[in-house]
Design an enzyme around this catalytic site. Sequence first.
Site, PDB file in Angstrom:
ATOM      1  N   CYS A   2      69.889 -41.504 -28.953  1.00 54.24           N
ATOM      2  CA  CYS A   2      70.284 -42.203 -27.728  1.00 54.24           C
ATOM      3  C   CYS A   2      70.811 -41.190 -26.713  1.00 54.24           C
ATOM      4  O   CYS A   2      71.359 -40.156 -27.078  1.00 54.24           O
ATOM      5  CB  CYS A   2      71.327 -43.284 -27.942  1.00 54.24           C
ATOM      6  SG  CYS A   2      70.878 -44.546 -29.135  1.00 54.24           S
ATOM      7  N   ARG A  27      65.815 -38.125 -27.176  1.00 57.10           N
ATOM      8  CA  ARG A  27      66.914 -38.617 -28.007  1.00 57.10           C
ATOM      9  C   ARG A  27      66.716 -40.066 -28.445  1.00 57.10           C
ATOM     10  O   ARG A  27      67.481 -40.577 -29.266  1.00 57.10           O
ATOM     11  CB  ARG A  27      68.236 -38.494 -27.254  1.00 57.10           C
ATOM     12  CG  ARG A  27      68.590 -37.085 -26.838  1.00 57.10           C
ATOM     13  CD  ARG A  27      69.892 -37.056 -26.083  1.00 57.10           C
ATOM     14  NE  ARG A  27      71.028 -37.226 -26.982  1.00 57.10           N
ATOM     15  CZ  ARG A  27      71.725 -36.234 -27.521  1.00 57.10           C
ATOM     16  NH1 ARG A  27      71.377 -34.987 -27.285  1.00 57.10           N
ATOM     17  NH2 ARG A  27      72.742 -36.471 -28.314  1.00 57.10           N
ATOM     18  N   TRP A  73      67.745 -45.280 -29.171  1.00 55.83           N
ATOM     19  CA  TRP A  73      67.123 -45.269 -30.491  1.00 55.83           C
ATOM     20  C   TRP A  73      67.884 -46.302 -31.300  1.00 55.83           C
ATOM     21  O   TRP A  73      69.079 -46.169 -31.535  1.00 55.83           O
ATOM     22  CB  TRP A  73      67.232 -43.888 -31.124  1.00 55.83           C
ATOM     23  CG  TRP A  73      66.495 -43.748 -32.419  1.00 55.83           C
ATOM     24  CD1 TRP A  73      65.188 -43.391 -32.592  1.00 55.83           C
ATOM     25  CD2 TRP A  73      67.024 -43.954 -33.741  1.00 55.83           C
ATOM     26  NE1 TRP A  73      64.870 -43.372 -33.929  1.00 55.83           N
ATOM     27  CE2 TRP A  73      65.972 -43.719 -34.659  1.00 55.83           C
ATOM     28  CE3 TRP A  73      68.274 -44.337 -34.239  1.00 55.83           C
ATOM     29  CZ2 TRP A  73      66.135 -43.829 -36.042  1.00 55.83           C
ATOM     30  CZ3 TRP A  73      68.437 -44.459 -35.612  1.00 55.83           C
ATOM     31  CH2 TRP A  73      67.381 -44.202 -36.491  1.00 55.83           C
ATOM     32  N   ASN A  99      76.552 -44.392 -27.226  1.00 53.07           N
ATOM     33  CA  ASN A  99      75.833 -43.747 -28.321  1.00 53.07           C
ATOM     34  C   ASN A  99      76.734 -43.767 -29.542  1.00 53.07           C
ATOM     35  O   ASN A  99      77.956 -43.647 -29.418  1.00 53.07           O
ATOM     36  CB  ASN A  99      75.506 -42.286 -27.998  1.00 53.07           C
ATOM     37  CG  ASN A  99      74.537 -42.143 -26.856  1.00 53.07           C
ATOM     38  OD1 ASN A  99      73.886 -43.095 -26.448  1.00 53.07           O
ATOM     39  ND2 ASN A  99      74.440 -40.933 -26.327  1.00 53.07           N
ATOM     40  N   GLY A 100      76.126 -43.851 -30.727  1.00 50.75           N
ATOM     41  CA  GLY A 100      76.907 -43.801 -31.944  1.00 50.75           C
ATOM     42  C   GLY A 100      76.831 -45.101 -32.718  1.00 50.75           C
ATOM     43  O   GLY A 100      76.049 -46.002 -32.407  1.00 50.75           O
ATOM     44  N   GLU A 477      57.890 -28.090 -45.426  1.00 51.81           N
ATOM     45  CA  GLU A 477      57.956 -28.212 -43.970  1.00 51.81           C
ATOM     46  C   GLU A 477      56.616 -28.658 -43.400  1.00 51.81           C
ATOM     47  O   GLU A 477      56.554 -29.467 -42.463  1.00 51.81           O
ATOM     48  CB  GLU A 477      58.386 -26.874 -43.359  1.00 51.81           C
ATOM     49  CG  GLU A 477      58.367 -26.814 -41.841  1.00 51.81           C
ATOM     50  CD  GLU A 477      59.321 -27.787 -41.164  1.00 51.81           C
ATOM     51  OE1 GLU A 477      59.213 -27.952 -39.936  1.00 51.81           O
ATOM     52  OE2 GLU A 477      60.172 -28.395 -41.856  1.00 51.81           O
ATOM     53  N   LYS A 481      56.063 -31.989 -41.074  1.00 51.78           N
ATOM     54  CA  LYS A 481      55.472 -31.948 -39.735  1.00 51.78           C
ATOM     55  C   LYS A 481      54.331 -32.946 -39.622  1.00 51.78           C
ATOM     56  O   LYS A 481      54.207 -33.666 -38.631  1.00 51.78           O
ATOM     57  CB  LYS A 481      54.950 -30.533 -39.419  1.00 51.78           C
ATOM     58  CG  LYS A 481      56.017 -29.520 -39.085  1.00 51.78           C
ATOM     59  CD  LYS A 481      56.588 -29.682 -37.711  1.00 51.78           C
ATOM     60  CE  LYS A 481      57.975 -30.169 -37.594  1.00 51.78           C
ATOM     61  NZ  LYS A 481      58.985 -30.070 -38.531  1.00 51.78           N
ATOM     62  N   GLU A 484      55.611 -36.733 -39.797  1.00 51.91           N
ATOM     63  CA  GLU A 484      56.451 -37.257 -38.736  1.00 51.91           C
ATOM     64  C   GLU A 484      55.708 -37.467 -37.428  1.00 51.91           C
ATOM     65  O   GLU A 484      56.127 -38.309 -36.622  1.00 51.91           O
ATOM     66  CB  GLU A 484      57.686 -36.376 -38.525  1.00 51.91           C
ATOM     67  CG  GLU A 484      57.458 -34.977 -38.011  1.00 51.91           C
ATOM     68  CD  GLU A 484      58.751 -34.170 -37.942  1.00 51.91           C
ATOM     69  OE1 GLU A 484      59.846 -34.765 -37.877  1.00 51.91           O
ATOM     70  OE2 GLU A 484      58.668 -32.935 -37.975  1.00 51.91           O
ATOM     71  N   HIS A 500      52.405 -32.528 -63.786  1.00 51.04           N
ATOM     72  CA  HIS A 500      53.538 -33.281 -64.325  1.00 51.04           C
ATOM     73  C   HIS A 500      53.658 -34.642 -63.647  1.00 51.04           C
ATOM     74  O   HIS A 500      54.750 -35.209 -63.597  1.00 51.04           O
ATOM     75  CB  HIS A 500      54.832 -32.475 -64.175  1.00 51.04           C
ATOM     76  CG  HIS A 500      54.861 -31.234 -64.997  1.00 51.04           C
ATOM     77  ND1 HIS A 500      55.082 -31.235 -66.363  1.00 51.04           N
ATOM     78  CD2 HIS A 500      54.634 -29.939 -64.666  1.00 51.04           C
ATOM     79  CE1 HIS A 500      55.026 -30.003 -66.828  1.00 51.04           C
ATOM     80  NE2 HIS A 500      54.752 -29.195 -65.812  1.00 51.04           N
ATOM     81  N   LYS A 595      65.276 -36.855 -31.574  1.00 52.58           N
ATOM     82  CA  LYS A 595      65.463 -35.419 -31.760  1.00 52.58           C
ATOM     83  C   LYS A 595      66.795 -35.082 -32.432  1.00 52.58           C
ATOM     84  O   LYS A 595      66.833 -34.390 -33.436  1.00 52.58           O
ATOM     85  CB  LYS A 595      65.373 -34.717 -30.406  1.00 52.58           C
ATOM     86  CG  LYS A 595      65.496 -33.197 -30.472  1.00 52.58           C
ATOM     87  CD  LYS A 595      64.309 -32.582 -31.153  1.00 52.58           C
ATOM     88  CE  LYS A 595      64.330 -31.076 -31.092  1.00 52.58           C
ATOM     89  NZ  LYS A 595      63.234 -30.488 -31.877  1.00 52.58           N
TER      90      LYS A 595
END
Length: 600
Positions: A2, A27, A73, A99-100, A477, A481, A484, A500, A595
């Site tokens: 946010c 954000r 968000w 925000n929060g 990683e 990538k 997402e 396994h 982000k």
Amino acid sequence: MCGIVGYIGANDAKDILLTGLEKLEYRGYDSAGIALLDKGDVDVTKVKGRIATLKEKVDADKTATVGIGHTRWATHGEPSEDNAHPHQSSSGRFTLVHNGVIENYAEVRGQFLSDVTFQSETDTEIVVQLIERFAEWEEDVLTGFRQALSVLKGSYAIALVDNQNPDQLYVAKNKSPLLIGLGEGFNVVASDAMATLRETDRYVEIEDKEIVLVRRDNVEIQKLDGSVVKRDAYTAEIDAADTEKGTYPHFMLKEIDEQPFVIRKIIQEYQDKEDDIKLDSDIRKAMKKADRLYIIAAGTSYHAGLVGKQFLEKLANIPVEVHIASEFSYNIPLLSEKPLFVFISQSGETADSRSVLVQIKELGHPALTITNVPGSTLSREADYTLSLYAGPEIAVASTKAYTAQIAVLAILAVDSARAKGMNLSFNPLQELGIVASAMETLTDQKEEFERIAKAFFATTRNAFFIGRGVDYYVVLEAALKLKEISYIQAEGFAGGELKHGTIALIEEGTPVIALATQANVNLSIRGNVQEVAARGANTCMVSMKGLEKDSDTFVVPTVHELLTPLASVIPMQLFAYYAALHRDCDVDKPRNLAKSVTVE
């Protein structure tokens, strides 16, 4: 997660708010809104969707010199116009963006607001209704604001307007980032300095549980008890041009291309006049004193920490544990006698990491933050900071911050080894120069990476990445990538773990991307590739020059074996980029993500 923008001055607030929100859209981007205050009248415009949709809906003829805006968000309540910010109190007097996460919102509603009819499902509306209730009881807005904040538990960054007092904004923060920008005859509020660089480059930091009265000509910082705080402003060292895409179609592609320049910038910043490592002596002493390092990180930064563990253990002979921040916070392991905590975070605002930092500070342990934002919360609250010098990273999927983190960890490891009297032939500054050149070679081969990505990822519903040794950390990683930004179900595995259990998932045509940059496991990973190929997998081998076979799909230029993750990740980043592009996904703003993860 946010973003907030606020303005009070003499110019039209509408354009400043909308432009600032565009800069903060990384954000959060599931809904947005602004409130414009003019002569006691508040005009609120909210939309489900992005800032472009908000721009279309806002009345072009509406002008005001005071306003607040928000891009969201979702945490409480689905993305919708009703749940979008700003939220208003029942009388319409108070309008607020937040925000929060308010952890005790249900208790607050039951104790103080049981008679209020709510218009949304958000915890934010609880806050604005609570402020109105306390302002009525106290017969004073500031006192009511202060009392309301004292009741709240959790994280918040708040900007509030009162239509009966149009000459100031009420601002407060706890655990969520917020800045005050200073101008001539105006002041601004922003979650990130990037939002208001067009207006000013002078900012004042707000610390937790502080209130700020923002007026046109001054700002007043107070503690919750009403005591006044004096704090100097600082100049944000950000080039506004760095926050623009320029000729690139996406920020992610621009940031992938910037990686060679970031590595050279790191060399420049960490090199002294004798071409040796330049590092704060206090950091060197703290590293030397520590008997064990605890790396705390999340997501991409966690993967960088896994690579850093290899550097620190192999080069400096320091035991290292790497922990996911959100897990460590609730399950602290048995610690060594002289631990040093290393926090890795692109934004320096990661809520899970900050929770750990607060806990270990209470235990009296020292902390080092490695971040791209030196003035961030994790940087301010840790004992030491190492900067990444990567410049603003806008795309949600991190690329250049990841490689910057690995480069700085390599420098830290070598410096620590030398401080302990170890004689190393490995010169990280020299070797990083070779890495930068290899990166340029790789980023110049975009057409080849696009061809490979189209062949392996255009229609698949899942994919696997395998590697051994440090390559395993890189494929973790790589899988992150891809998943997402392309929404392909992708997983990274250690090559030896396939039989396994994981090999049961291999079907005819399943993409399996293997990475081979380490001589000691080169034949082993190739054996794993044969195992999945025998089950029908569509295999892609990415190898390091000197280890390649004629049948390999792509060969990465040679770099020092310790630093191969810096080169081998470039193809993986570009695979993900082109996979998302060919699947018509939003590369820079993938669904459900933001982000900066500033809520736990």
